[in-house]
Design a protein around this motif. Structure first.
Motif, PDB file in Angstrom:
ATOM      1  N   PHE A   4      15.398 -17.047  16.836  1.00 26.27           N
ATOM      2  CA  PHE A   4      15.280 -17.491  18.661  1.00 26.27           C
ATOM      3  C   PHE A   4      16.993 -17.282  19.206  1.00 26.27           C
ATOM      4  O   PHE A   4      17.984 -17.788  18.954  1.00 26.27           O
ATOM      5  N   ASN A   5      16.893 -16.067  20.364  1.00 27.48           N
ATOM      6  CA  ASN A   5      18.017 -15.596  21.025  1.00 27.48           C
ATOM      7  C   ASN A   5      17.873 -16.514  22.342  1.00 27.48           C
ATOM      8  O   ASN A   5      16.929 -16.754  22.898  1.00 27.48           O
ATOM      9  N   SER A   6      19.327 -17.287  22.529  1.00 24.12           N
ATOM     10  CA  SER A   6      19.568 -17.782  23.799  1.00 24.12           C
ATOM     11  C   SER A   6      19.238 -17.138  25.187  1.00 24.12           C
ATOM     12  O   SER A   6      19.156 -17.334  25.888  1.00 24.12           O
ATOM     13  N   ASN A   7      18.564 -16.094  24.884  1.00 29.19           N
ATOM     14  CA  ASN A   7      18.684 -14.711  26.212  1.00 29.19           C
ATOM     15  C   ASN A   7      16.954 -14.912  26.479  1.00 29.19           C
ATOM     16  O   ASN A   7      16.766 -13.766  27.348  1.00 29.19           O
ATOM     17  N   GLY A   8      16.569 -15.088  25.332  1.00 30.19           N
ATOM     18  CA  GLY A   8      14.475 -15.658  25.698  1.00 30.19           C
ATOM     19  C   GLY A   8      14.006 -14.292  25.150  1.00 30.19           C
ATOM     20  O   GLY A   8      12.888 -14.168  24.982  1.00 30.19           O
ATOM     21  N   ASN A   9      15.272 -14.020  23.839  1.00 33.82           N
ATOM     22  CA  ASN A   9      14.654 -12.930  22.873  1.00 33.82           C
ATOM     23  C   ASN A   9      13.695 -12.986  21.390  1.00 33.82           C
ATOM     24  O   ASN A   9      15.111 -13.648  21.336  1.00 33.82           O
ATOM     25  N   TYR A  10      13.597 -13.367  20.785  1.00 32.99           N
ATOM     26  CA  TYR A  10      13.444 -13.264  19.776  1.00 32.99           C
ATOM     27  C   TYR A  10      12.499 -12.230  18.730  1.00 32.99           C
ATOM     28  O   TYR A  10      12.777 -10.961  18.806  1.00 32.99           O
ATOM     29  N   GLN A  11      12.839 -12.496  17.727  1.00 32.90           N
ATOM     30  CA  GLN A  11      12.492 -11.538  15.587  1.00 32.90           C
ATOM     31  C   GLN A  11      11.561 -12.714  15.115  1.00 32.90           C
ATOM     32  O   GLN A  11      12.301 -13.548  14.743  1.00 32.90           O
TER      33      GLN A  11
ATOM     34  N   ASP B 174      17.393 -26.620  21.360  1.00 34.19           N
ATOM     35  CA  ASP B 174      16.868 -26.808  20.563  1.00 34.19           C
ATOM     36  C   ASP B 174      16.386 -25.708  19.041  1.00 34.19           C
ATOM     37  O   ASP B 174      16.497 -26.317  18.079  1.00 34.19           O
ATOM     38  N   ILE B 175      16.034 -24.827  19.565  1.00 36.18           N
ATOM     39  CA  ILE B 175      15.347 -23.848  19.048  1.00 36.18           C
ATOM     40  C   ILE B 175      16.147 -22.730  18.227  1.00 36.18           C
ATOM     41  O   ILE B 175      15.753 -21.798  17.761  1.00 36.18           O
ATOM     42  N   THR B 176      17.534 -22.447  19.085  1.00 37.21           N
ATOM     43  CA  THR B 176      18.340 -21.600  19.493  1.00 37.21           C
ATOM     44  C   THR B 176      18.695 -20.891  18.389  1.00 37.21           C
ATOM     45  O   THR B 176      19.671 -22.148  17.724  1.00 37.21           O
ATOM     46  N   GLY B 177      18.592 -20.152  17.819  1.00 39.71           N
ATOM     47  CA  GLY B 177      19.167 -19.795  16.151  1.00 39.71           C
ATOM     48  C   GLY B 177      18.298 -19.041  15.483  1.00 39.71           C
ATOM     49  O   GLY B 177      17.137 -19.269  15.229  1.00 39.71           O
ATOM     50  N   THR B 178      18.445 -19.272  13.551  1.00 35.08           N
ATOM     51  CA  THR B 178      17.642 -18.188  12.481  1.00 35.08           C
ATOM     52  C   THR B 178      16.987 -20.151  11.890  1.00 35.08           C
ATOM     53  O   THR B 178      17.586 -21.046  11.629  1.00 35.08           O
ATOM     54  N   TRP B 179      15.633 -19.832  11.383  1.00 39.63           N
ATOM     55  CA  TRP B 179      14.482 -20.706  10.622  1.00 39.63           C
ATOM     56  C   TRP B 179      13.997 -19.936  10.273  1.00 39.63           C
ATOM     57  O   TRP B 179      13.456 -19.079  10.422  1.00 39.63           O
ATOM     58  N   THR B 180      13.735 -20.630   9.017  1.00 35.62           N
ATOM     59  CA  THR B 180      13.368 -20.386   7.442  1.00 35.62           C
ATOM     60  C   THR B 180      12.304 -20.612   7.242  1.00 35.62           C
ATOM     61  O   THR B 180      12.589 -21.443   7.031  1.00 35.62           O
ATOM     62  N   GLY B 181      11.593 -20.307   6.307  1.00 39.05           N
ATOM     63  CA  GLY B 181      10.930 -20.633   5.624  1.00 39.05           C
ATOM     64  C   GLY B 181       9.960 -20.271   4.611  1.00 39.05           C
ATOM     65  O   GLY B 181       9.647 -18.647   4.334  1.00 39.05           O
ATOM     66  N   GLY B 182       8.542 -20.754   3.982  1.00 37.87           N
ATOM     67  CA  GLY B 182       8.129 -20.157   2.999  1.00 37.87           C
ATOM     68  C   GLY B 182       7.166 -20.972   2.097  1.00 37.87           C
ATOM     69  O   GLY B 182       7.230 -22.161   1.942  1.00 37.87           O
ATOM     70  N   GLY B 183       6.675 -20.520   1.052  1.00 32.46           N
ATOM     71  CA  GLY B 183       5.854 -21.960   0.088  1.00 32.46           C
ATOM     72  C   GLY B 183       5.042 -19.933  -0.919  1.00 32.46           C
ATOM     73  O   GLY B 183       5.157 -19.044  -0.834  1.00 32.46           O
ATOM     74  N   GLY B 184       3.817 -21.042  -1.480  1.00 34.69           N
ATOM     75  CA  GLY B 184       3.571 -20.120  -2.633  1.00 34.69           C
ATOM     76  C   GLY B 184       2.237 -21.164  -3.070  1.00 34.69           C
ATOM     77  O   GLY B 184       2.450 -22.307  -3.108  1.00 34.69           O
ATOM     78  N   ASN B 185       1.735 -20.718  -4.013  1.00 29.04           N
ATOM     79  CA  ASN B 185       0.499 -21.171  -4.714  1.00 29.04           C
ATOM     80  C   ASN B 185      -0.214 -19.714  -5.759  1.00 29.04           C
ATOM     81  O   ASN B 185       0.466 -18.934  -5.063  1.00 29.04           O
TER      82      ASN B 185
ATOM     83  N   TYR C 202       8.419  -8.806  14.033  1.00 24.79           N
ATOM     84  CA  TYR C 202       8.424  -8.750  15.708  1.00 24.79           C
ATOM     85  C   TYR C 202       9.150  -8.945  16.284  1.00 24.79           C
ATOM     86  O   TYR C 202       9.772  -9.638  15.689  1.00 24.79           O
ATOM     87  N   ASN C 203       9.118  -8.300  17.565  1.00 26.33           N
ATOM     88  CA  ASN C 203      10.178  -8.570  17.988  1.00 26.33           C
ATOM     89  C   ASN C 203       9.850  -8.682  19.126  1.00 26.33           C
ATOM     90  O   ASN C 203       8.253  -7.767  19.932  1.00 26.33           O
ATOM     91  N   GLY C 204      10.125  -9.709  20.194  1.00 28.58           N
ATOM     92  CA  GLY C 204       9.279  -9.766  22.196  1.00 28.58           C
ATOM     93  C   GLY C 204      10.110 -10.488  22.206  1.00 28.58           C
ATOM     94  O   GLY C 204      11.155 -10.966  22.469  1.00 28.58           O
ATOM     95  N   ALA C 205      10.270 -11.327  23.547  1.00 25.73           N
ATOM     96  CA  ALA C 205      10.297 -12.236  24.355  1.00 25.73           C
ATOM     97  C   ALA C 205       9.390 -13.392  23.781  1.00 25.73           C
ATOM     98  O   ALA C 205       8.445 -13.265  24.094  1.00 25.73           O
ATOM     99  N   TYR C 206      10.119 -14.798  24.521  1.00 24.54           N
ATOM    100  CA  TYR C 206       9.536 -16.000  24.088  1.00 24.54           C
ATOM    101  C   TYR C 206       9.425 -17.292  25.405  1.00 24.54           C
ATOM    102  O   TYR C 206      10.862 -16.664  25.898  1.00 24.54           O
ATOM    103  N   ALA C 207       8.931 -17.888  24.886  1.00 28.52           N
ATOM    104  CA  ALA C 207       8.913 -18.658  26.162  1.00 28.52           C
ATOM    105  C   ALA C 207       8.592 -20.211  26.018  1.00 28.52           C
ATOM    106  O   ALA C 207       7.721 -21.118  25.072  1.00 28.52           O
ATOM    107  N   VAL C 208       9.684 -21.439  26.301  1.00 26.80           N
ATOM    108  CA  VAL C 208       9.247 -22.815  25.625  1.00 26.80           C
ATOM    109  C   VAL C 208       9.238 -23.578  26.782  1.00 26.80           C
ATOM    110  O   VAL C 208       9.726 -23.423  28.217  1.00 26.80           O
ATOM    111  N   THR C 209       7.781 -24.308  25.956  1.00 23.92           N
ATOM    112  CA  THR C 209       7.425 -25.739  27.563  1.00 23.92           C
ATOM    113  C   THR C 209       7.803 -26.916  25.791  1.00 23.92           C
ATOM    114  O   THR C 209       8.026 -26.471  25.033  1.00 23.92           O
TER     115      THR C 209
END
Length: 451
Positions: free
Chosen positions: A369-376, A332-343, A396-403
């Motif tokens: 989130f990459n399908s190989n378990g790495n993220y940035q 579900d989360i594999t791909g690129t996600w963006t967001g932001g805000g301001g005040n 940030y760069n590293g590995a991720y795990a999902v539950t």
């Protein structure tokens, strides 16, 4: 526009269907000619073209091809009820209606007259059905000079049947669902059904989240900017959304509107009802919650007593929005996600009242989130204070795990692993990914998928 003019309009459309093969624009499986001077207002969930000339206007709509009922009449009724039927604007059944068959496409065109605010308008709905494929073209206009433009637009729409892929329109439901549920594949998720500890069950549908418990159903309709913008100032919010989400599906009696004085204003209506499709007697209520747009909540209960046991006060319905919550998987989360805000904050001198400057901050966040378990992830910010702007950013760069409800991402601040409380939120056309810092809950990333 008279009934005779409606008939002429319909016959003109039928007689010119598919005569124009030189198309310039595309949408969904269609090619079409965009009339000169029209502005594209929407080209995502539908094609919406608009032209305004003083107080007069013409609006043209083309909806994506979908899997139909293999019955043009049933498809037309569904389209008419969805797009045109609106008793608050004096639109009920079509004033005139014609059927035809062209190139094996069954066509039904209906038209009626309505009143928007104090202005009269004409509305037409054209349904085209061929076996299991169906689509709808609609027009709304206030002056008969727009008739030939609408005719030419409708006649210019040409579907490419080879591009229609039924398998992309529906997917199978989980085995534990008790009824057949249709979801849009490109917007679907793995776990679109959530069972809560208090007995409520939520299911993500294309138009709303259905939340059920025993015989009570709550519909959490998504915000719809186009629908919000179309509300005339002369129609109060409860009546407007009641006409869209309740009247087409229920015959009601003893209608009551909340009249208590309270701030924020309570937008609520309720009534005894009979469901049109099944004939089931029930009690229906509507609450409008404003948060990033109107969020209509429809409650269908067995009777008024059972409804009031669950929701003694209209504001008790608001908590149902918390049930728009779905678990995540890596797919579900594999791909690129963006967001932001301001005040921002403006300052004024306490003694003189003169303007004393302002400060503001805006942020932009991106998670890949990459399908190989790495993220940035990248987090940029801009801070402005009295005319000066300071930019900063961190990666940030590293590995991720999902539950189901968590993402653990390594190598965050000071190289430590960070746990994010995670959920997917259904919206019109897709889902948002919400990440909440487990150590600092005010830090919430609300992200939408870009790739």
């Amino acid at each position: 526009m008279s009934a005779k003019q409606f008939s002429i309009f319909i016959l003109a459309v039928l007689s010119t269907f598919y005569i124009n093969a030189q198309q310039k624009e595309s949408f969904d499986i269609f090619l079409y000619n965009a009339p000169a001077g029209f502005v594209v207002k929407d080209k995502t969930s539908k094609l919406f073209l608009n032209k305004a000339e003083g107080k007069n206007y013409c609006q043209l709509f083309l909806y994506p091809a979908v899997t139909g009922e293999n019955d043009a009449e049933k498809d037309f009724i569904k389209n008419w009820d969805f797009f045109a039927r609106n008793p608050s604007q004096k639109i009920n059944d079509p004033l005139t209606k014609e059927t035809d068959s062209v190139n094996r496409w069954q066509t039904i065109l209906g038209a009626a007259k309505g009143v928007y605010g104090r202005q009269a308008f004409a509305i037409t709905v054209s349904t085209f059905t061929k076996e299991n494929i169906t689509y709808c073209v609609a027009a709304v206009f206030t002056d008969k000079k727009f008739i030939p433009i609408a005719q030419e637009f409708i006649a210019s729409v040409v579907p490419d049947e080879s591009k229609f892929k039924p398998e992309e329109n529906v997917i199978a439901v989980e085995n534990d669902l008790t009824e057949n549920t249709t979801l849009v594949t490109k917007n679907s998720i793995t776990k679109f059904n959530t069972n809560f500890d208090d007995g409520w069950q939520a299911t993500a549908l294309p138009d709303y989240v259905k939340v059920t418990k025993a015989v009570t159903e709550v519909q959490l309709h998504y915000t719809d900017k186009a629908l919000d913008d179309a509300r005339p100032n002369t129609i109060d919010a409860p009546e407007y959304y009641w006409s869209k989400y309740v009247e087409p599906y229920f015959t009601v009696s003893n209608l009551q509107k909340w009249s208590g004085v309270q701030y924020p204003v309570i937008y609520h209506m309720q009534a005894n009802a009979v469901e049109k499709q099944t004939g089931k007697v029930c009690f229906v209520a509507l609450k409008i919650v404003y948060s990033g747009g109107a969020r209509p909540i429809v409650v269908v209960a067995a009777n008024q007593n059972s409804y009031q046991q669950l929701f003694p006060h209209p504001n008790d319905i608001d908590r149902m929005l918390n049930y728009n919550k779905f678990a995540v998987t890596t797919n579900d989360i594999t791909g690129t996600w963006t967001g932001g805000g301001g005040n921002g904050v403006e300052y004024y001198n306490a003694y003189s009242g003169t303007y004393a400057g302002m400060s503001a901050v805006s942020t932009a966040d991106e998670f890949i989130f990459n399908s190989n378990g790495n993220y940035q992830s990248t987090h940029n910010s801009a801070t402005m204070n009295n005319g000066g702007t300071k930019f900063s950013g961190i990666k940030y760069n590293g590995a991720y795990a999902v539950t189901d409800w968590e993402i653990n991402a390594s190598n965050r601040v000071s190289g430590k692993t960070k746990k994010f409380n995670t959920q997917l939120i259904a919206v019109k056309g897709g889902f948002l990914l919400q990440l909440t810092d487990s150590d600092y809950t005010p830090l919430v990333y609300t992200l939408f998928r870009t790739k």
